[in-house]
Design a protein around this motif. Structure first.
Motif, mmCIF file in Angstrom:
data_model
loop_
_atom_site.group_PDB
_atom_site.id
_atom_site.type_symbol
_atom_site.label_atom_id
_atom_site.label_comp_id
_atom_site.label_asym_id
_atom_site.label_seq_id
_atom_site.Cartn_x
_atom_site.Cartn_y
_atom_site.Cartn_z
ATOM 1 N N ALA A 242 20.495 -25.314 27.233
ATOM 2 C CA ALA A 242 20.555 -23.998 26.574
ATOM 3 C C ALA A 242 21.597 -23.910 25.458
ATOM 4 O O ALA A 242 21.747 -22.861 24.840
ATOM 5 C CB ALA A 242 20.766 -22.860 27.562
ATOM 6 N N ALA A 243 22.327 -25.011 25.180
ATOM 7 C CA ALA A 243 23.269 -24.958 24.046
ATOM 8 C C ALA A 243 22.505 -24.666 22.749
ATOM 9 O O ALA A 243 22.964 -23.892 21.909
ATOM 10 C CB ALA A 243 24.052 -26.258 23.920
ATOM 11 N N GLY A 244 21.330 -25.279 22.627
ATOM 12 C CA GLY A 244 20.504 -25.032 21.447
ATOM 13 C C GLY A 244 20.040 -23.578 21.376
ATOM 14 O O GLY A 244 19.959 -22.991 20.293
ATOM 15 N N ASP A 245 19.745 -22.980 22.536
ATOM 16 C CA ASP A 245 19.333 -21.568 22.565
ATOM 17 C C ASP A 245 20.504 -20.655 22.209
ATOM 18 O O ASP A 245 20.337 -19.664 21.491
ATOM 19 C CB ASP A 245 18.782 -21.192 23.940
ATOM 20 C CG ASP A 245 17.461 -21.893 24.252
ATOM 21 O OD1 ASP A 245 16.747 -22.257 23.302
ATOM 22 O OD2 ASP A 245 17.152 -22.062 25.442
ATOM 23 N N ALA A 246 21.696 -20.985 22.721
ATOM 24 C CA ALA A 246 22.896 -20.197 22.386
ATOM 25 C C ALA A 246 23.143 -20.268 20.873
ATOM 26 O O ALA A 246 23.417 -19.244 20.223
ATOM 27 C CB ALA A 246 24.108 -20.733 23.142
ATOM 28 N N PHE A 247 23.037 -21.474 20.336
ATOM 29 C CA PHE A 247 23.222 -21.699 18.906
ATOM 30 C C PHE A 247 22.230 -20.855 18.099
ATOM 31 O O PHE A 247 22.609 -20.125 17.173
ATOM 32 C CB PHE A 247 23.019 -23.199 18.617
ATOM 33 C CG PHE A 247 23.123 -23.580 17.161
ATOM 34 C CD1 PHE A 247 24.292 -24.126 16.659
ATOM 35 C CD2 PHE A 247 22.041 -23.412 16.296
ATOM 36 C CE1 PHE A 247 24.392 -24.486 15.313
ATOM 37 C CE2 PHE A 247 22.140 -23.756 14.958
ATOM 38 C CZ PHE A 247 23.322 -24.300 14.461
ATOM 39 N N THR A 248 20.957 -20.944 18.467
ATOM 40 C CA THR A 248 19.908 -20.289 17.675
ATOM 41 C C THR A 248 19.979 -18.764 17.777
ATOM 42 O O THR A 248 19.780 -18.066 16.779
ATOM 43 C CB THR A 248 18.521 -20.802 18.118
ATOM 44 O OG1 THR A 248 18.522 -22.228 17.994
ATOM 45 C CG2 THR A 248 17.420 -20.228 17.256
ATOM 46 N N GLY A 249 20.291 -18.246 18.965
ATOM 47 C CA GLY A 249 20.424 -16.791 19.125
ATOM 48 C C GLY A 249 21.559 -16.247 18.275
ATOM 49 O O GLY A 249 21.415 -15.216 17.586
ATOM 50 N N ALA A 250 22.693 -16.932 18.297
ATOM 51 C CA ALA A 250 23.846 -16.504 17.503
ATOM 52 C C ALA A 250 23.555 -16.654 16.008
ATOM 53 O O ALA A 250 23.906 -15.783 15.195
ATOM 54 C CB ALA A 250 25.078 -17.326 17.890
ATOM 55 N N LEU A 251 22.885 -17.737 15.665
ATOM 56 C CA LEU A 251 22.523 -17.970 14.267
ATOM 57 C C LEU A 251 21.634 -16.846 13.731
ATOM 58 O O LEU A 251 21.834 -16.341 12.619
ATOM 59 C CB LEU A 251 21.787 -19.308 14.142
ATOM 60 C CG LEU A 251 21.338 -19.689 12.744
ATOM 61 C CD1 LEU A 251 22.461 -20.434 12.015
ATOM 62 C CD2 LEU A 251 20.095 -20.555 12.779
ATOM 63 N N ALA A 252 20.647 -16.434 14.541
ATOM 64 C CA ALA A 252 19.724 -15.377 14.111
ATOM 65 C C ALA A 252 20.480 -14.079 13.836
ATOM 66 O O ALA A 252 20.187 -13.371 12.868
ATOM 67 C CB ALA A 252 18.638 -15.157 15.166
ATOM 68 N N LEU A 253 21.454 -13.775 14.690
ATOM 69 C CA LEU A 253 22.236 -12.560 14.482
ATOM 70 C C LEU A 253 23.070 -12.658 13.199
ATOM 71 O O LEU A 253 23.052 -11.746 12.370
ATOM 72 C CB LEU A 253 23.151 -12.303 15.688
ATOM 73 C CG LEU A 253 24.198 -11.197 15.481
ATOM 74 C CD1 LEU A 253 23.560 -9.872 15.105
ATOM 75 C CD2 LEU A 253 25.061 -11.031 16.729
ATOM 76 N N ALA A 254 23.779 -13.750 13.035
ATOM 77 C CA ALA A 254 24.627 -13.904 11.844
ATOM 78 C C ALA A 254 23.776 -13.916 10.566
ATOM 79 O O ALA A 254 24.172 -13.369 9.538
ATOM 80 C CB ALA A 254 25.460 -15.177 11.950
#
Ligand code: ADP
Length: 297
Positions: A242-254
């Motif tokens: 889920a590191a990739g999911d954490a990365f992508t979720g945060a990326l989408a917000l930023a």
């Protein structure tokens, strides 16, 4: 505001000293049920990172459905567009051995029924700043969602996972493609592992690409000729699920907040790092405060 159109699964995880061979039965030593699915994980990641996040997806009518819905709601994700369809919810049957090697069967269940978007789904997409999709639901639904977003001027972020051939109609609508190295190679259709060549190859299809590089962080390239390499925070990785999911979720917000791209990548890397330094998948997804703290280091 981020709207995710994607998958939601219950992960059924059994641990055993060794993995069974075909026809073999092994005695396990542990079991847990964990909400998962890339769509739901990334929606939870975005919400915990601080996004106003809506989720368009489907659960079944079974014992898992309630927990899957509650898990999204507990993270603050708006589940009004999460439908319940007859039949099973999506499940991932996961066996893990002592060396952390795994065997996984995903039965898509209700995710496979997400074949048509309603007017209300489209409204949830067009009201967002960013549409975030992955590839665990029917591809045509992703195409429909991306087209609706693009027509409304909503930015489309596609995490092309799991990798599969992508139709031109989808690639044309994508503003930002997010992939790991394996997905990049599969989508570019080359065996090339050099990150910068992979980025070049992907820019033939989409205007901007982010490639995650595990402990090496992430790289970015766009058609304007901008290139960035962002190192990952130095951490002791415990579980990169889920590191990739954490990365992508945060990326989408930023990305939705239009933060400068270097900042956006560093913040997403901080989110991935917080997740990687603790056990669990959905439960390891970081809050905004945790990401900010890692980012500041
Ligand atoms: P995936 O699991 O989808 O292949 P990666 O392994 O590339 O994705 O990880 C996604 C992001 O999580 C990375 O870009 C990085 O920011 C972070 N990350 C993953 N592993 C580590 C690690 N060992 N140390 C620091 N950050 C990590």
């Amino acid at each position: 505001r981020v709207t995710v159109v994607g998958s939601v699964n219950m992960d059924l995880v059994a641990t055993a000293p060794t993995l069974p061979r075909p026809g073999e039965t092994v005695l396990g030593d542990g079991f847990s049920t964990v909400p998962g699915g890339k769509g739901a994980n990334q929606a939870v990641a975005a919400a915990r990172a601080g996004a106003a996040c809506r989720f368009v997806g489907a659960v079944g009518e079974d014992t898992f459905a309630g927990e899957l819905r509650a898990n999204l709601a507990a993270a603050g994700v708006d589940t009004e567009r999460l439908r319940s369809t007859p039949g099973p919810s999506g499940v991932a049957l996961i066996a893990v051995d002592a060396a952390a090697e795994n065997l996984i069967v995903v039965a898509p269940g209700a995710n496979a029924t997400l074949t048509a978007l309603t007017d209300a789904d489209r409204a949830a997409i067009t009201a967002a700043d960013v549409l975030l999709c992955q590839l665990e639901i029917p591809l045509d639904t992703v195409v429909q969602a991306a087209a609706a977003a693009r027509d409304a001027g909503v930015s489309v972020v596609l995490n092309a996972a799991p990798a599969r051939p992508l139709p031109a109609a989808l690639l044309q609508a994508v503003d930002l493609l997010v992939v790991n190295q394996g997905e990049a190679a599969a989508i570019a259709g080359i065996g090339e592992q050099d990150p910068s060549r992979l980025l070049d190859a992907l820019l033939a299809h989409v205007p901007r690409v982010v490639m995650t590089l595990g402990a090496a962080g992430a790289a970015y390239a766009d058609r304007d000729g901008q290139r960035l390499d962002v190192p990952a925070p130095r951490i002791t990785a415990v579980d990169t699920t889920a590191a990739g999911d954490a990365f992508t979720g945060a990326l989408a917000l930023a990305w939705a907040q239009r933060r400068p791209i270097a900042d956006t990548l560093r913040w997403a890397c901080a989110a991935g790092a917080v997740c990687a330094q603790r056990h669990g998948a959905a439960t390891a997804l970081p809050t905004r405060a945790e990401i900010d703290q890692m980012y500041a280091q």
